[in-house]
Design a protein around this motif. Sequence first.
Motif, short mmCIF file in Angstrom:
data_model
loop_
_atom_site.label_atom_id
_atom_site.label_comp_id
_atom_site.label_asym_id
_atom_site.label_seq_id
_atom_site.Cartn_x
_atom_site.Cartn_y
_atom_site.Cartn_z
N GLU A 128 0.81 -1.22 0.00
CA GLU A 128 0.00 0.00 0.00
C GLU A 128 0.84 1.27 0.00
O GLU A 128 0.36 2.33 -0.39
N LYS A 129 2.09 1.18 0.43
CA LYS A 129 2.90 2.39 0.59
C LYS A 129 4.00 2.56 -0.43
O LYS A 129 4.44 3.68 -0.67
N GLN A 130 4.48 1.47 -1.05
CA GLN A 130 5.61 1.61 -1.95
C GLN A 130 5.72 0.44 -2.91
O GLN A 130 5.09 -0.60 -2.73
N LYS A 174 -4.96 -3.46 -18.10
CA LYS A 174 -4.89 -2.38 -17.12
C LYS A 174 -3.64 -1.55 -17.39
O LYS A 174 -2.63 -2.07 -17.85
N GLN A 175 -3.71 -0.27 -17.04
CA GLN A 175 -2.54 0.58 -17.18
C GLN A 175 -2.10 1.18 -15.84
O GLN A 175 -0.96 1.62 -15.71
N ALA A 176 -3.00 1.21 -14.89
CA ALA A 176 -2.67 1.66 -13.54
C ALA A 176 -2.96 0.50 -12.59
O ALA A 176 -4.12 0.10 -12.43
N ILE A 177 -1.89 -0.07 -12.01
CA ILE A 177 -2.01 -1.23 -11.13
C ILE A 177 -1.38 -0.86 -9.81
O ILE A 177 -0.15 -0.85 -9.67
N GLY A 178 -2.22 -0.50 -8.82
CA GLY A 178 -1.68 -0.04 -7.55
C GLY A 178 -0.83 1.20 -7.74
O GLY A 178 -1.32 2.23 -8.22
N GLN A 190 -3.01 5.82 -5.41
CA GLN A 190 -3.66 4.91 -6.34
C GLN A 190 -4.89 5.52 -7.00
O GLN A 190 -5.17 5.25 -8.18
N GLU A 191 -5.63 6.32 -6.28
CA GLU A 191 -6.79 6.97 -6.88
C GLU A 191 -6.37 7.96 -7.96
O GLU A 191 -7.02 8.10 -8.99
N LEU A 192 -5.26 8.64 -7.72
CA LEU A 192 -4.72 9.56 -8.73
C LEU A 192 -4.35 8.82 -10.00
O LEU A 192 -4.68 9.27 -11.11
N LEU A 193 -3.68 7.69 -9.86
CA LEU A 193 -3.23 6.93 -11.04
C LEU A 193 -4.42 6.33 -11.79
O LEU A 193 -4.40 6.26 -13.02
N LYS A 194 -5.45 5.92 -11.07
CA LYS A 194 -6.66 5.44 -11.73
C LYS A 194 -7.35 6.57 -12.50
O LYS A 194 -7.89 6.36 -13.59
#
Length: 402
Positions: A146-148, A286-290, A337-341
């Motif tokens: 979740e952090k890195q 997918k393009q954004a994974i975590g 993660q929300e930003l990358l999604k």
Amino acid sequence: MMPQVVIVGGGMVGLSLSLMLAKANIRVKLLEAIQYPDLSESELHHYHSSFDARNSALSRRSVEIYNKLGLWARLQEYATPIRQVHITEEGGFGKARLLAEQENVENFGQVIENAWLGRVLLSEVKKNNLIELIDGIEVTALTQNEKQVTVQAKRKQENIQIQSQLVVAADGRDSFCRQALGVDASVHDYEQVAIVTTVQTSKPHHHVGFERFSALGPLALLPLPGENRRSVVWPVKKGTEEQWLGSENDQKFLDALQHTYGGRAGKFEKTGKRFCYPLSQVLSHKQAIGRVVLMGNAAHTIHPVAGQGFNLCLRDADVLVRFLSNHLKTSEDIGDQELLKAYEQARLIDQQRVIKFCDTVVRGFSHQNPVLKFVRNTGLIAFDIIPGIKPIVATYAMGLKA
């Protein structure tokens, strides 16, 4: 100190993205499997045209991106503007033309030799204090929580571990990172191989780019520095490529070009070494994974028929950097993660439009059925004469509606 962004893959997309991030004052660690050649700054001041160079057609949007980075003044010396685009089919009656002056622009884009584009990008990366470049390094594992994100890699006999809030995987069509993350991709084999080279013709190119559809495959001829030099990208049926490769087949290749293209360029006089590579469409699910973003061919590999692949990747990179820069104004977590999604969602329309267009053109012109050929040529005439269509197509081709 933890780098803010790790980029896996130091091709033209990875190099460009690292410079965009540094321009936004974001620190970067760039990992590349291949050992870069030593590059002295003096090499960039002595241009010699090469008949072995591959080339990229940069849209106006891509030129704007490099201009924002302060690089276009250096790149322009090695670029040639496209002021007209002609679309025809061998043995057909239809034709369509796009003229820059009619669309009220100076040009539709610029053709640049990849060898020189790569040299300029690499030299800028090497002297940028915000970018740490590590070449000759092989990524062996990629994990995250979740952090890195943790990247395990090997360089010569040294095992290296790198941690970051965000990893961008730009490691190509067969992306190790994508596979390590367990992300599937849809693959379509076009059963084609692209023949790529540079040729010299007896007539000047006058800054005209041609797309010529033939029974062998869609032939693209683009202008290069020097009035009589042109870039060739010619997808042919898989299994037939050997007859066009090797210096012993130079004249055979030139004769085939002459037969397909006709006399518009005069005589095809000289060809460089031909390169070839198989063509397929590879689309990551997918393009954004975590905390990992897939970019470049790792995210979407498309057919080169309209020269849109690299331009699409640059637009992806430009938008990602914009999202990250805005986010950092209110948060320290660059890998949110929300930003990358949100970034992934923002890019879908442009990506899907380009992917569908390229795939439709390839499939639509691959059949030699006389009825379909008549429909295609009628469509080319309609495109050429119906008001309002050309400005829409030209705007998308220039990357200005992304």
